[in-house]
Design a protein around this motif. Structure first.
Motif, PDB file in Angstrom:
ATOM      1  N   ARG A   7       0.832  -1.212   0.000  1.00 59.41           N
ATOM      2  CA  ARG A   7       0.000   0.000   0.000  1.00 59.41           C
ATOM      3  C   ARG A   7       0.860   1.253   0.000  1.00 59.41           C
ATOM      4  NH1 ARG A   7      -3.025  -2.917   3.788  1.00 59.41           N
ATOM      5  NH2 ARG A   7      -2.014  -1.791   5.486  1.00 59.41           N
ATOM      6  N   MET A   8       1.922   1.225   0.801  1.00 59.38           N
ATOM      7  CA  MET A   8       2.799   2.390   0.862  1.00 59.38           C
ATOM      8  C   MET A   8       3.511   2.615  -0.468  1.00 59.38           C
ATOM      9  SD  MET A   8       5.883   3.197   3.519  1.00 59.38           S
ATOM     10  CE  MET A   8       6.739   4.777   3.445  1.00 59.38           C
ATOM     11  N   LEU A   9       3.965   1.509  -1.089  1.00 57.91           N
ATOM     12  CA  LEU A   9       4.654   1.644  -2.362  1.00 57.91           C
ATOM     13  C   LEU A   9       3.730   2.200  -3.440  1.00 57.91           C
ATOM     14  CD1 LEU A   9       6.706  -1.686  -2.436  1.00 57.91           C
ATOM     15  CD2 LEU A   9       7.529   0.597  -1.908  1.00 57.91           C
ATOM     16  N   LYS A  10       2.454   1.812  -3.394  1.00 56.03           N
ATOM     17  CA  LYS A  10       1.512   2.313  -4.385  1.00 56.03           C
ATOM     18  C   LYS A  10       1.125   3.757  -4.108  1.00 56.03           C
ATOM     19  CE  LYS A  10      -0.511  -2.164  -5.586  1.00 56.03           C
ATOM     20  NZ  LYS A  10      -1.719  -3.031  -5.548  1.00 56.03           N
ATOM     21  N   GLN A  11       0.890   4.079  -2.834  1.00 59.14           N
ATOM     22  CA  GLN A  11       0.480   5.441  -2.483  1.00 59.14           C
ATOM     23  C   GLN A  11       1.622   6.438  -2.640  1.00 59.14           C
ATOM     24  OE1 GLN A  11      -1.012   5.048   1.493  1.00 59.14           O
ATOM     25  NE2 GLN A  11      -2.778   3.801   0.899  1.00 59.14           N
ATOM     26  N   GLU A  12       2.847   5.979  -2.332  1.00 57.83           N
ATOM     27  CA  GLU A  12       3.990   6.873  -2.374  1.00 57.83           C
ATOM     28  C   GLU A  12       4.905   6.563  -3.553  1.00 57.83           C
ATOM     29  OE1 GLU A  12       4.112   9.290  -0.251  1.00 57.83           O
ATOM     30  OE2 GLU A  12       2.439   8.600   0.973  1.00 57.83           O
ATOM     31  N   ALA A  13       4.351   5.982  -4.613  1.00 55.96           N
ATOM     32  CA  ALA A  13       5.197   5.546  -5.727  1.00 55.96           C
ATOM     33  C   ALA A  13       5.985   6.707  -6.319  1.00 55.96           C
ATOM     34  CB  ALA A  13       4.334   4.888  -6.801  1.00 55.96           C
ATOM     35  N   ARG A  14       5.337   7.850  -6.483  1.00 56.48           N
ATOM     36  CA  ARG A  14       6.032   8.993  -7.075  1.00 56.48           C
ATOM     37  C   ARG A  14       7.168   9.491  -6.191  1.00 56.48           C
ATOM     38  NH1 ARG A  14       0.746   9.826  -9.023  1.00 56.48           N
ATOM     39  NH2 ARG A  14       0.650  10.386 -11.238  1.00 56.48           N
ATOM     40  N   SER A  15       6.972   9.389  -4.878  1.00 54.99           N
ATOM     41  CA  SER A  15       7.999   9.916  -3.984  1.00 54.99           C
ATOM     42  C   SER A  15       9.271   9.081  -4.016  1.00 54.99           C
ATOM     43  CB  SER A  15       7.467   9.986  -2.549  1.00 54.99           C
ATOM     44  OG  SER A  15       7.280   8.690  -2.020  1.00 54.99           O
ATOM     45  N   PHE A  16       9.188   7.825  -4.484  1.00 56.70           N
ATOM     46  CA  PHE A  16      10.380   6.990  -4.512  1.00 56.70           C
ATOM     47  C   PHE A  16      11.357   7.412  -5.603  1.00 56.70           C
ATOM     48  CE2 PHE A  16       7.863   3.455  -2.349  1.00 56.70           C
ATOM     49  CZ  PHE A  16       8.289   3.885  -1.116  1.00 56.70           C
ATOM     50  N   ILE A  17      10.913   8.256  -6.547  1.00 56.18           N
ATOM     51  CA  ILE A  17      11.859   8.912  -7.441  1.00 56.18           C
ATOM     52  C   ILE A  17      11.697  10.426  -7.338  1.00 56.18           C
ATOM     53  CG2 ILE A  17      11.975   6.979  -9.050  1.00 56.18           C
ATOM     54  CD1 ILE A  17      10.171   8.549 -10.943  1.00 56.18           C
ATOM     55  N   ALA A  18      10.848  10.865  -6.363  1.00 54.32           N
ATOM     56  CA  ALA A  18      10.636  12.287  -6.061  1.00 54.32           C
ATOM     57  C   ALA A  18      10.076  13.057  -7.249  1.00 54.32           C
ATOM     58  CB  ALA A  18      11.934  12.943  -5.586  1.00 54.32           C
ATOM     59  N   SER A  19       9.471  12.355  -8.217  1.00 57.61           N
ATOM     60  CA  SER A  19       8.980  13.013  -9.424  1.00 57.61           C
ATOM     61  C   SER A  19       8.058  12.049 -10.161  1.00 57.61           C
ATOM     62  CB  SER A  19      10.142  13.425 -10.326  1.00 57.61           C
ATOM     63  OG  SER A  19      10.918  12.298 -10.663  1.00 57.61           O
ATOM     64  N   ASP A  20       7.531  12.530 -11.308  1.00 61.92           N
ATOM     65  CA  ASP A  20       6.723  11.652 -12.150  1.00 61.92           C
ATOM     66  C   ASP A  20       7.596  10.736 -12.990  1.00 61.92           C
ATOM     67  OD1 ASP A  20       3.906  12.488 -11.671  1.00 61.92           O
ATOM     68  OD2 ASP A  20       4.692  14.422 -12.283  1.00 61.92           O
ATOM     69  N   MET A  21       8.718  11.252 -13.435  1.00 62.67           N
ATOM     70  CA  MET A  21       9.682  10.463 -14.194  1.00 62.67           C
ATOM     71  C   MET A  21      11.053  11.091 -14.048  1.00 62.67           C
ATOM     72  SD  MET A  21       8.523  11.438 -18.107  1.00 62.67           S
ATOM     73  CE  MET A  21       6.843  10.859 -17.847  1.00 62.67           C
ATOM     74  N   GLU A  22      12.067  10.345 -14.409  1.00 60.66           N
ATOM     75  CA  GLU A  22      13.427  10.865 -14.300  1.00 60.66           C
ATOM     76  C   GLU A  22      14.284  10.305 -15.419  1.00 60.66           C
ATOM     77  OE1 GLU A  22      15.277   9.650 -10.671  1.00 60.66           O
ATOM     78  OE2 GLU A  22      15.421   7.544 -11.262  1.00 60.66           O
ATOM     79  N   ILE A  23      15.298  11.086 -15.775  1.00 55.82           N
ATOM     80  CA  ILE A  23      16.299  10.644 -16.739  1.00 55.82           C
ATOM     81  C   ILE A  23      17.572  10.374 -15.961  1.00 55.82           C
ATOM     82  CG2 ILE A  23      17.611  11.230 -18.811  1.00 55.82           C
ATOM     83  CD1 ILE A  23      15.391  13.189 -19.539  1.00 55.82           C
ATOM     84  N   ARG A  24      18.157   9.204 -16.174  1.00 57.77           N
ATOM     85  CA  ARG A  24      19.382   8.821 -15.468  1.00 57.77           C
ATOM     86  C   ARG A  24      20.524   8.663 -16.460  1.00 57.77           C
ATOM     87  NH1 ARG A  24      18.560   4.605 -10.529  1.00 57.77           N
ATOM     88  NH2 ARG A  24      16.877   5.683  -9.450  1.00 57.77           N
ATOM     89  N   SER A  25      21.713   8.994 -15.992  1.00 57.63           N
ATOM     90  CA  SER A  25      22.890   8.812 -16.825  1.00 57.63           C
ATOM     91  C   SER A  25      24.122   8.775 -15.936  1.00 57.63           C
ATOM     92  CB  SER A  25      23.015   9.937 -17.850  1.00 57.63           C
ATOM     93  OG  SER A  25      24.205   9.794 -18.610  1.00 57.63           O
ATOM     94  N   ALA A  26      25.152   8.058 -16.400  1.00 55.42           N
ATOM     95  CA  ALA A  26      26.431   8.034 -15.695  1.00 55.42           C
ATOM     96  C   ALA A  26      27.349   9.136 -16.199  1.00 55.42           C
ATOM     97  CB  ALA A  26      27.095   6.679 -15.873  1.00 55.42           C
ATOM     98  N   PHE A  27      26.893   9.887 -17.197  1.00 54.69           N
ATOM     99  CA  PHE A  27      27.671  10.984 -17.767  1.00 54.69           C
ATOM    100  C   PHE A  27      26.789  12.216 -17.869  1.00 54.69           C
ATOM    101  CE2 PHE A  27      28.927   6.894 -19.585  1.00 54.69           C
ATOM    102  CZ  PHE A  27      30.246   6.814 -19.164  1.00 54.69           C
ATOM    103  N   SER A  28      27.376  13.331 -18.197  1.00 57.56           N
ATOM    104  CA  SER A  28      26.599  14.554 -18.389  1.00 57.56           C
ATOM    105  C   SER A  28      25.558  14.316 -19.474  1.00 57.56           C
ATOM    106  CB  SER A  28      27.519  15.711 -18.775  1.00 57.56           C
ATOM    107  OG  SER A  28      28.460  15.966 -17.747  1.00 57.56           O
ATOM    108  N   PHE A  29      24.382  14.934 -19.309  1.00 59.15           N
ATOM    109  CA  PHE A  29      23.294  14.707 -20.254  1.00 59.15           C
ATOM    110  C   PHE A  29      23.660  15.226 -21.643  1.00 59.15           C
ATOM    111  CE2 PHE A  29      21.000  14.937 -16.135  1.00 59.15           C
ATOM    112  CZ  PHE A  29      20.511  13.645 -16.137  1.00 59.15           C
ATOM    113  N   SER A  30      23.202  14.492 -22.651  1.00 56.88           N
ATOM    114  CA  SER A  30      23.508  14.835 -24.041  1.00 56.88           C
ATOM    115  C   SER A  30      22.766  16.094 -24.458  1.00 56.88           C
ATOM    116  CB  SER A  30      23.123  13.675 -24.956  1.00 56.88           C
ATOM    117  OG  SER A  30      21.722  13.444 -24.899  1.00 56.88           O
TER     118      SER A  30
END
Length: 832
Positions: free
Chosen positions: A48-71
């Motif tokens: 229930r917590m994971l579903k209710q707080e799903a957005r908070s687990f990435i602190a946003s609606d979506m995120e872009i990840r990279s190991a280098f500076s963004f293109s």
């Protein structure tokens, strides 16, 4: 209606006729439901917590990840969407760094540089109870309590990260996108994103994770925004995730945790089922004369069935409710005990879903294991009033069909539940096979014991005791064997893991890992570390394809264990001291002009790589294909550094790389090394492997404590099965004791026969449990951890003897009151 009321009125009399057996039946139902309900309450609360707080687990609606500076392409798409008002963004940069306080000890910290807007969902809790935006300004640092304690600093002190100096102002209690305390490699510190360049730590080759958080203006626009951003990302380097993705480390950890807890709960449920069956057999043996009398007086099988069903319902319904309440309390206890392994702020409220699931599964499971003895109870003929010995009647055909259909449904349900928890169905098949093999072995041993030529009066009495009406030696041996095997397997696994991970850390094993060394810094670093330090070049890369077939990174990351979807560190160091060639005559082939790579064998458990296959790597936007020329195998239990992919220097030497050093140091020498390196090279990170092992060992001990509790509950379920068999044979045991007393047997003879009877069954159970423990522990240690397994026969033998002693003492103690019945008591119609 009148008949039903009369039946209800007779229920108290049934309780008075068999109070002990009724309580035993209650205990079996209660135990099975409590264990299952406890796991499900905890799982559903977390779900229930994971579903209710799903957005908070990435602190946003979506995120872009990279190991280098963004293109440039990604940033152009983000800017376009942001200017149109469709999204809001915030930057988060995470990396490890050596913190250098004015006073105190240098230590590794996990730095999180955040920009304005972070977090879009959730809240960073601070000790001052102020908002993050109010406190976190340029030049300010906020740290976890663990970081302050390890570094020996307080609020107001100065702390150096790289080339920048910060003032510690507050203490962070929790952050939304790091929901589990045990998830981090080092304690967290926060800095403002504008201070990132001043630290000088986000340089080429450094291990930095860049995150661009995206908050949507309109939820309906999510698909279009995701498609626009996905099209602009650099393939193989940048990755887009939404809050619904299951790639989050917390979600994967929760899946693994509840997979094993559910498996334990299902195992206890099955063991308790044997107890339910045994207690009902005991009840049938005690009440068959009463049932026969009811039929003699004109009661139909339907009326007898309704009467006994109401009596059993008066036990089952309170047991189900009490088990659900106990499960709720168990979930609270587990949540407190495993606080570091569960999301912060987990709330255990009343859940109608959990109650309904408990009633359905618990009630259905009780009905499944009750149906055969209940059918035989209802089918008791009136002539049983005059008969003695075993009732030869069998359960009806419909009851047998329903039972086996229910068993099949049980395994389907177990497989489905484990699959929902992110696991495999294989353990269910192994469990089924183990149960079948254990039952076959128990049947063979019992048959062998009963048909063995009797030698002496005691032996003949014991052989006949195993054939008493209502005795279930096979079910008793199977349940006790599984319960004992679980307890012994846990002891054996703890011993092996302790020996291989903690006790067997050799003195010369490197415990300090120095990472992110620039090639130009090697000579100076080598001068500080000394000649014993080992240096390895490292090139960060991702696997893009195998034999020109692209790797599905998202599907790979969902796999258990290692996978090809993560980022790897390549090297050209050559074979390590603790590695041997498993396939291939040499590490590389001189007659091949193309790039070559040697792989570690364990990666083939995830992906079927073979010698001759071609792997395509992406190294900072540049692709390189290498052919596999050899397969290496590490020595079991080795704690030395290792690399999955090993290439030649001429193939990889021109790629941007850093150096990695490993050495052994402790005490004052380690503190001096860390201080000197941090003062002279701000970009270098130092990881203390012993400290990591100690921290993970603490978590492992917590998990072991929880599993130990479940194993003891399983052992208790086995004891209940044992007690059910003893209760079922209590009347015949008392009659046999009277007959033996009449022919001259004394207390010692009766005690010896009782000890011998329980000892034979206990010996069979412990012997099979010993084999189960060796097999289970060996499978987990070898397959789960990839380590060498030591069977520890002496240790396990001692524990087995102790378990046998407990079983014999308990069984003899419970059976003695009926065995001690005197002839005079039998004449008066009572037993002791």
């Amino acid at each position: 209606m009148t008949a039903a009321l009369r039946m209800l009125g007779r229920i108290p009399s049934e309780w008075r006729h068999a109070p002990g057996t009724a309580l035993l039946f209650f205990a079996c139902v209660f135990l099975s439901v409590a264990a299952f309900s406890g796991v499900e309450n905890l799982r559903m609360a977390a779900d229930r917590m994971l579903k209710q707080e799903a957005r908070s687990f990435i602190a946003s609606d979506m995120e872009i990840r990279s190991a280098f500076s963004f293109s440039h392409g990604a940033m152009a798409a983000v800017k376009e969407l942001e200017e149109s008002g469709r999204i809001r963004t915030a930057f988060v940069t995470e990396f490890l760094a050596m913190a250098l306080p004015d006073k105190g000890r240098t230590g590794l910290v996990s730095v999180k540089a955040v920009s304005e807007g972070y977090p879009f969902y959730g809240r960073v809790s601070l000790a001052s109870e102020q908002g993050l935006r109010e406190v976190l300004q340029p030049g300010i640092l906020i740290a976890e309590a663990t970081a302050l304690r390890r570094l020996g600093v307080e609020e107001g002190d100065s702390l150096q990260l790289g080339d920048a100096f910060f003032t510690v102002k507050d203490m962070v209690l929790s952050e939304p996108d790091r929901p589990i305390d045990a998830a981090g490699l080092a304690p967290r510190v926060f800095i403002h994103h504008t201070d990132l360049d001043a630290t000088g730590l986000a340089v080429t080759g450094s291990r930095v994770r860049y995150r661009l958080l995206v908050a949507l203006g309109e939820e309906d626009d999510r698909a279009a925004v995701k498609a626009r951003l996905s099209a602009a990302l650099l393939d193989g380097t940048e990755e887009l995730r939404t809050y619904e993705d299951t790639g989050n480390r917390a979600l994967r950890w929760m899946d693994s945790l509840f997979y094993y807890l559910r498996f334990c709960g299902i195992g206890i449920l099955v063991l308790s089922g044997f107890g339910i069956r045994g207690s009902l057999v005991a009840l049938w043996m005690q009440r068959e004369k009463g049932v026969a009398l009811m039929k003699t007086l004109g009661a139909t099988p339907f009326q007898v069935g309704c009467h006994m069903a109401l009596f059993l319902a008066s036990i089952v319904i309170p047991a189900l409710l009490a088990g659900w309440l106990a499960g709720w309390a168990l979930a609270l206890a587990m949540g407190s005990f495993m606080a570091e392994m569960l999301p912060r702020g987990l709330v255990f409220g009343f859940s109608f879903e959990t109650l309904l699931l408990t009633l359905l599964v618990g009630g259905g499971f009780t009905l499944l294991f009750s149906i055969l003895p209940f059918s035989r109870m209802v089918a008791t003929p009136p002539v049983r009033i005059l008969q003695r010995g075993e009732n030869s009647g069998r359960a009806g055909r419909l009851a047998r069909i329903l039972f086996w259909a229910g068993v099949a449904g049980l395994f389907v349900l177990a497989a489905r539940m484990l699959q929902e928890a992110g696991g495999s169905r294989v353990p269910v098949l192994i469990f089924m096979g183990s149960m079948g093999a254990t039952a076959a072995a128990a049947w063979f041993l019992v048959q062998l014991a009963t048909r063995f030529p009797a030698r002496g009066a005691r032996h003949r009495v014991v052989m006949q005791a195993l054939k008493r009406p209502g005795a279930t030696p096979v079910a008793t041996v199977v349940s006790m064997a599984i319960a004992t095997g679980l307890v012994l397997a846990l002891v054996l696994m703890e011993r092996n893991l302790s020996r291989l991970f903690i006790d067997a850390f050799p003195e010369n094993t490197p415990n300090l890992y120095v990472i992110d060394i620039q090639p130009s810094q090697r000579e100076a670093v080598e001068e500080i570390l000394g000649p014993k330090a080992l240096f390895f070049p490292m090139v960060r890369a991702r696997v893009m394809a195998v034999n020109d077939r692209p790797i599905d990174a998202a599907a790979e990351r969902k796999k258990r264990g290692d996978n090809l979807g993560r980022e790897f560190s390549l090297t050209w160091h050559g074979a390590m001291e603790d590695e041997d060639l498993l396939e291939g005559d040499t590490l590389f082939q001189d007659d091949l002009d193309e790039a070559q790579v040697s792989i570690l064998d364990y990666i083939r458990e995830t992906y079927p790589l073979r010698v001759g296959d071609r792997i395509t790597f992406r190294i900072q936007g540049v692709s390189m294909t290498a052919v596999i020329t050899s397969v290496r195998k590490r020595q079991d239990g080795s704690l030395r550094p290792f690399f999955v992919f090993n290439l030649r220097e001429k193939d990889l030497g021109d790629a941007p790389h850093t150096l990695f050093a490993a050495l052994s140091a402790d005490g004052k020498n380690q503190e001096i090394l860390e201080r000197n390196l941090a003062e002279q090279f701000s970009n270098i990170r130092i990881i203390d492997v012993r400290e990591m092992i100690d921290r993970h060992a603490d978590l492992a001990r917590q998990m072991a404590g929880l599993l130990r509790a479940f194993s003891m509950v399983a052992f208790g379920a086995g004891i209940l099965v044992w007690l059910g068999g003893l209760a079922a044979t209590a009347a015949d045991r008392a009659r046999d004791a009277v007959l033996l007393r009449v022919v001259g047997a004394d207390h010692r003879f009766l005690l010896e026969t009782g000890v011998l009877e329980t000892g034979i069954q206990g010996l069979f159970a412990v012997g099979l449990g010993f084999l189960i423990a060796e097999g289970l522990a060996g499978f987990v240690v070898v397959k789960g951890f990839g380590l060498d397994f030591n069977p520890e026969f002496l240790l396990l033998g001692g524990c087995s003897v102790l378990a046998l002693l407990v079983i014999v003492l308990l069984g003899t103690g419970v059976a003695w009151p009926s065995m001690g019945t005197r002839p005079a008591d039998a004449v008066r119609g009572r037993s002791r």
